[in-house]
Design an enzyme around this catalytic site. Structure first.
Site, PDB file in Angstrom:
ATOM      1  N   ASP A  81       0.723  -1.177  -0.137  1.00 57.81           N
ATOM      2  CA  ASP A  81      -0.137   0.028   0.011  1.00 57.81           C
ATOM      3  C   ASP A  81       1.007   1.178  -0.028  1.00 57.81           C
ATOM      4  O   ASP A  81       1.898   1.482   0.681  1.00 57.81           O
ATOM      5  CB  ASP A  81      -0.904  -0.184   1.382  1.00 57.81           C
ATOM      6  N   HIS A  82       0.516   2.042  -0.863  1.00 50.93           N
ATOM      7  CA  HIS A  82       1.161   3.512  -0.762  1.00 50.93           C
ATOM      8  C   HIS A  82       2.608   3.823  -0.798  1.00 50.93           C
ATOM      9  O   HIS A  82       3.275   4.159  -0.046  1.00 50.93           O
ATOM     10  CB  HIS A  82       0.595   4.411   0.512  1.00 50.93           C
ATOM     11  N   HIS A 179      -7.876   9.388   4.671  1.00 53.14           N
ATOM     12  CA  HIS A 179      -7.368   8.078   5.608  1.00 53.14           C
ATOM     13  C   HIS A 179      -7.611   8.505   6.841  1.00 53.14           C
ATOM     14  O   HIS A 179      -7.354   9.853   7.411  1.00 53.14           O
ATOM     15  CB  HIS A 179      -5.906   8.034   5.239  1.00 53.14           C
ATOM     16  N   GLY A 180      -7.718   7.347   7.464  1.00 47.72           N
ATOM     17  CA  GLY A 180      -7.812   7.495   9.007  1.00 47.72           C
ATOM     18  C   GLY A 180      -9.315   8.252   9.523  1.00 47.72           C
ATOM     19  O   GLY A 180      -9.036   8.520  10.961  1.00 47.72           O
ATOM     20  N   GLY A 208      -9.273   5.326   2.353  1.00 49.69           N
ATOM     21  CA  GLY A 208     -10.070   5.924   3.325  1.00 49.69           C
ATOM     22  C   GLY A 208     -11.368   5.188   3.494  1.00 49.69           C
ATOM     23  O   GLY A 208     -12.392   5.879   4.090  1.00 49.69           O
ATOM     24  N   ASN A 229     -10.459   0.164   0.299  1.00 46.18           N
ATOM     25  CA  ASN A 229      -9.542  -0.217   1.349  1.00 46.18           C
ATOM     26  C   ASN A 229     -10.195   0.365   2.817  1.00 46.18           C
ATOM     27  O   ASN A 229     -10.843   1.265   2.977  1.00 46.18           O
ATOM     28  CB  ASN A 229      -8.534   0.945   1.080  1.00 46.18           C
ATOM     29  N   VAL A 230      -9.767  -0.558   3.613  1.00 42.39           N
ATOM     30  CA  VAL A 230     -10.282  -0.311   5.076  1.00 42.39           C
ATOM     31  C   VAL A 230      -9.007  -0.536   5.888  1.00 42.39           C
ATOM     32  O   VAL A 230      -8.620  -1.902   5.813  1.00 42.39           O
ATOM     33  CB  VAL A 230     -11.306  -1.110   5.644  1.00 42.39           C
TER      34      VAL A 230
END
Ligand code: 13P
Length: 288
Positions: A81-82, A179-180, A208, A229-230
């Protein structure tokens, strides 16, 4: 089967569902995440940040994902990821990840294309899928603030050029998610998603996911979101449970008594999300 992002999203496109991509933060929670997918009869994408991959060990993550995919007969993708650094991506590919994300969203457009192309060339040579990103998805990752000062939505015209030039297998788009975001929920920009979907022919990715209202998920799926995505929701559940169990425990009690409930909390969330992601009522729309 231990498989690729390209393969699981192809099937998701056929039947109009989305594949849950869940961030594993430690090795403890990983088996229960895969068991959750098995119990739901669904594929799963396990994703790690570069730092988590280094902390756990790429080979260890690959070994668990591969052996559980075979033993439990679940389609499992292991995704980085990222990642922003080519060497980190190369390491993950060389050590057996089946999918990587190159996040060049902070770069000027042309540079993002150029660097994503280099990743795609290396990854495809090794049978590995690539996710690219356009626009900025702000917020925090692993509790660390990321650059959202100049938050930019994905431009549909740029998305066409980006996908054509890079040949990415999936595209992460910025349509209002962060995100977050676990204490509040976001407003996703569905009209923008529709515009992007109308002109771009690759699976689209939502980042996110913790901050997305569950009632919006079906509409996101119907408009081409094939990877969802979680991360934070799992992290928060694991940590909250750990605070409770470790606060009460005797020091010489087996650790598993404290950790099993944490993994179970994660498993329940993964199962719940997958139930929504499989979009059972939406299959008919696509098949008929
Ligand atoms: P959340 O942590 O907000 O669910 O986002 C996860 C994610 O998008 C990882 O890239």
């Amino acid at each position: 089967m231990y498989t690729t992002l390209k393969e699981v999203t192809r099937k998701a496109e056929e039947l109009n569902y989305t594949v849950g991509a869940f961030n594993a933060h430690n090795l403890e929670m990983l088996p229960d995440m895969i068991r959750a997918a098995k119990e739901e009869g669904a594929p799963i994408i396990i994703q790690t940040s570069v730092d988590t991959a280094k902390y756990i060990g790429h080979e260890n993550l690959v070994a668990v994902c591969k052996s559980m995919a075979t033993k439990e007969m679940v389609d499992v993708v292991l995704h980085l990821d990222h990642a922003r650094d080519f060497d980190d991506i190369k390491e993950a590919i060389d050590k057996g990840y089946t999918s990587v994300m190159f996040d060049g969203s902070h770069l000027p457009f042309k540079e993002n294309i150029m660097k994503t192309c280099a990743v795609v060339e290396y990854a495809h040579k090794h049978g590995v899928s690539v996710e690219g990103e356009l626009g900025t998805i702000g917020g925090t990752e692993e509790g660390i603030h990321v650059d959202d000062d100049k938050k930019v939505y994905t431009n549909p015209k740029d998305a066409v050029e980006f996908v054509r030039a890079t040949r990415v297998d999936a595209l992460a788009i910025a349509i209002g998610t962060n995100h977050g975001q676990y204490k509040s929920k976001t407003e996703v920009n569905i009209p923008l998603l529709k515009e992007i979907k109308a002109v771009v022919d690759v699976p689209l990715v939502i980042h996110g996911g913790t901050g997305v209202k569950e009632k919006d998920i079906h509409e996101l799926i119907d408009n081409g979101i094939r990877k969802f995505n979680v991360g934070t929701e799992l992290l928060v559940a694991w940590t909250k449970t750990a605070k409770e169990t470790f606060a009460e425990t005797k020091e010489n009690k087996s650790l598993r008594h404290n950790i099993i409930p944490c993994n179970k909390a994660v498993k329940e969330i993964v199962k719940h999300k997958i139930e929504i992601f499989m979009n059972k009522s939406g299959h008919l729309n696509k098949v008929i």
